[in-house]
Design an enzyme around this catalytic site. Structure first.
Site, PDB file in Angstrom:
ATOM      1  N   HIS A  78       0.833  -1.209   0.000  1.00 50.41           N
ATOM      2  CA  HIS A  78       0.000   0.000   0.000  1.00 50.41           C
ATOM      3  C   HIS A  78       0.866   1.257   0.000  1.00 50.41           C
ATOM      4  O   HIS A  78       0.561   2.229  -0.695  1.00 50.41           O
ATOM      5  CB  HIS A  78      -0.946   0.003   1.197  1.00 50.41           C
ATOM      6  CG  HIS A  78      -1.872  -1.169   1.231  1.00 50.41           C
ATOM      7  ND1 HIS A  78      -2.693  -1.443   2.313  1.00 50.41           N
ATOM      8  CD2 HIS A  78      -2.127  -2.146   0.314  1.00 50.41           C
ATOM      9  CE1 HIS A  78      -3.389  -2.533   2.054  1.00 50.41           C
ATOM     10  NE2 HIS A  78      -3.061  -2.979   0.850  1.00 50.41           N
ATOM     11  N   HIS A 235      -8.956  -2.342  -5.389  1.00 46.00           N
ATOM     12  CA  HIS A 235      -7.898  -2.630  -4.425  1.00 46.00           C
ATOM     13  C   HIS A 235      -6.891  -3.624  -4.988  1.00 46.00           C
ATOM     14  O   HIS A 235      -5.682  -3.515  -4.712  1.00 46.00           O
ATOM     15  CB  HIS A 235      -8.451  -3.155  -3.103  1.00 46.00           C
ATOM     16  CG  HIS A 235      -7.362  -3.332  -2.091  1.00 46.00           C
ATOM     17  ND1 HIS A 235      -6.823  -2.280  -1.389  1.00 46.00           N
ATOM     18  CD2 HIS A 235      -6.636  -4.423  -1.727  1.00 46.00           C
ATOM     19  CE1 HIS A 235      -5.830  -2.703  -0.622  1.00 46.00           C
ATOM     20  NE2 HIS A 235      -5.698  -4.008  -0.811  1.00 46.00           N
ATOM     21  N   ASP A 239      -2.860  -2.998  -5.087  1.00 47.03           N
ATOM     22  CA  ASP A 239      -1.789  -3.925  -4.718  1.00 47.03           C
ATOM     23  C   ASP A 239      -0.825  -4.138  -5.873  1.00 47.03           C
ATOM     24  O   ASP A 239       0.401  -4.153  -5.690  1.00 47.03           O
ATOM     25  CB  ASP A 239      -2.384  -5.279  -4.311  1.00 47.03           C
ATOM     26  CG  ASP A 239      -2.966  -5.280  -2.907  1.00 47.03           C
ATOM     27  OD1 ASP A 239      -2.690  -4.344  -2.136  1.00 47.03           O
ATOM     28  OD2 ASP A 239      -3.682  -6.234  -2.582  1.00 47.03           O
ATOM     29  N   HIS A 262      -0.177 -11.261  -4.899  1.00 50.40           N
ATOM     30  CA  HIS A 262       1.204 -10.811  -4.708  1.00 50.40           C
ATOM     31  C   HIS A 262       2.220 -11.769  -5.333  1.00 50.40           C
ATOM     32  O   HIS A 262       3.217 -11.330  -5.904  1.00 50.40           O
ATOM     33  CB  HIS A 262       1.493 -10.645  -3.218  1.00 50.40           C
ATOM     34  CG  HIS A 262       0.604  -9.658  -2.543  1.00 50.40           C
ATOM     35  ND1 HIS A 262       0.548  -8.333  -2.908  1.00 50.40           N
ATOM     36  CD2 HIS A 262      -0.285  -9.799  -1.509  1.00 50.40           C
ATOM     37  CE1 HIS A 262      -0.323  -7.689  -2.148  1.00 50.40           C
ATOM     38  NE2 HIS A 262      -0.842  -8.560  -1.298  1.00 50.40           N
TER      39      HIS A 262
END
Length: 303
Positions: A78, A235, A239, A262
């Site tokens: 973030h 969101h 990321d 991720h």
């Protein structure tokens, strides 16, 4: 041109997983320094961790970077996303714990600190990474593709069985403040049963409705609801922007993620840098930084 902060800024809040109080200082850095984290609570051995794709040591719940001495900092995505969105190239991040403060689960609190502190224009050109050839990574129904493009574009899609999420797709170009009004406010999200399991494992100890969207079988549990009807995919792109900024510079190209997280975001950087034929460094002039991108038909979709 490259940018750093005008002055030192301090941020304090709890860590999402540890629940511990964390103090983080954002300190101006010289040209070509990049983004570097320093664990001030580690006094023996190397406590310096460059924010780079090849420093990533864990991607299970968040993006964690580390060094050979065992120093680690997690949940960096973030903050990294806010730094990319605000155009910060060089920064020292001093932190007295193992994860970045959770804030409200979005990048907006970091954006506000950066804007309040102000940016300093530096003397050297901003260096970008231009994608020259299409690169793609697939894993168990997930995929990320990087394609050549004259702008920096992030697109993605997700699909969940929960009725409040369903299928969502979104695209944004990182130009003219789009990051702040399209992406920065979108919060991290999770499901109640997952949160309960993680807490039983000693994780998500700082998580609450104040710093995440939590869904149960009936819907969104947060009293104020959602900030966007498609906050979830926004969101995911937040990321991705943070994860891809670990490339060490702005990426000129199109990122397209399908159910991406991720791990696969880091994998696409490994794939990109696996061959010099895939990319090149370019210096961005003011004019080049304003290149616009025409969305492809059918790409812009809002759930």
């Amino acid at each position: 041109m490259q940018h750093t902060l005008q002055a030192k800024a301090t941020i304090r809040d709890i860590g999402l997983h540890s629940g511990a109080q964390i103090t983080m200082h954002l300190i101006p850095a010289e040209e070509n320094h990049g983004i570097v984290f320093i664990r001030t609570d580690i006094t023996e051995g190397d406590n310096i961790i460059p924010a780079r794709w090849d420093s990533v040591v864990d991607t299970q719940l968040c993006t964690v970077i580390g060094n050979d001495n065992g120093a680690r900092v997690g949940t960096i995505e973030h903050l990294m996303s806010a730094l990319r969105g605000c155009g910060v190239d060089n920064l020292i991040v001093e932190i007295d714990g193992g994860e970045v403060p959770a804030m409200d689960g979005s990048a907006m609190p970091f954006v506000e600190v950066i804007e309040q502190t102000g940016l300093k224009v530096q003397s050297l050109p901003k260096r970008a990474i231009r994608v020259l050839k299409e690169v793609r990574v697939e894993d168990n129904g997930k995929s990320v593709t990087l394609k050549p493009d004259e702008a920096c574009v992030f697109a993605g899609e997700i699909e969940f069985g929960h009725g409040d999420i369903g299928y969502q797709r979104f695209e944004t170009q990182l130009v003219n403040g789009n990051f702040k009004h399209d992406i920065a406010q979108a919060r991290t999200f999770g499901f109640l049963h997952e949160v309960e399991y993680m807490r039983a494992q000693g994780l998500a100890l700082g998580g609450s409705l104040d710093n995440a969207i939590i869904l149960d079988a009936d819907g969104v549990m947060n009293p104020d609801g959602l900030r966007f009807t498609n906050e979830f995919i926004r969101h995911k792109l937040l990321d991705a922007i943070g994860d891809l900024y670990l490339a060490g510079g702005h990426i000129l190209g199109l990122y397209d993620g399908v159910k991406a997280g991720h791990a696969i975001n880091n994998a696409i950087l490994h794939a990109l840098f696996a061959s010099d034929e895939n990319w090149e460094y370019v210096d961005l002039s003011v004019a080049e930084g304003q290149i616009t991108h025409a969305p492809r038909e059918g790409v812009m979709a809002f759930a």
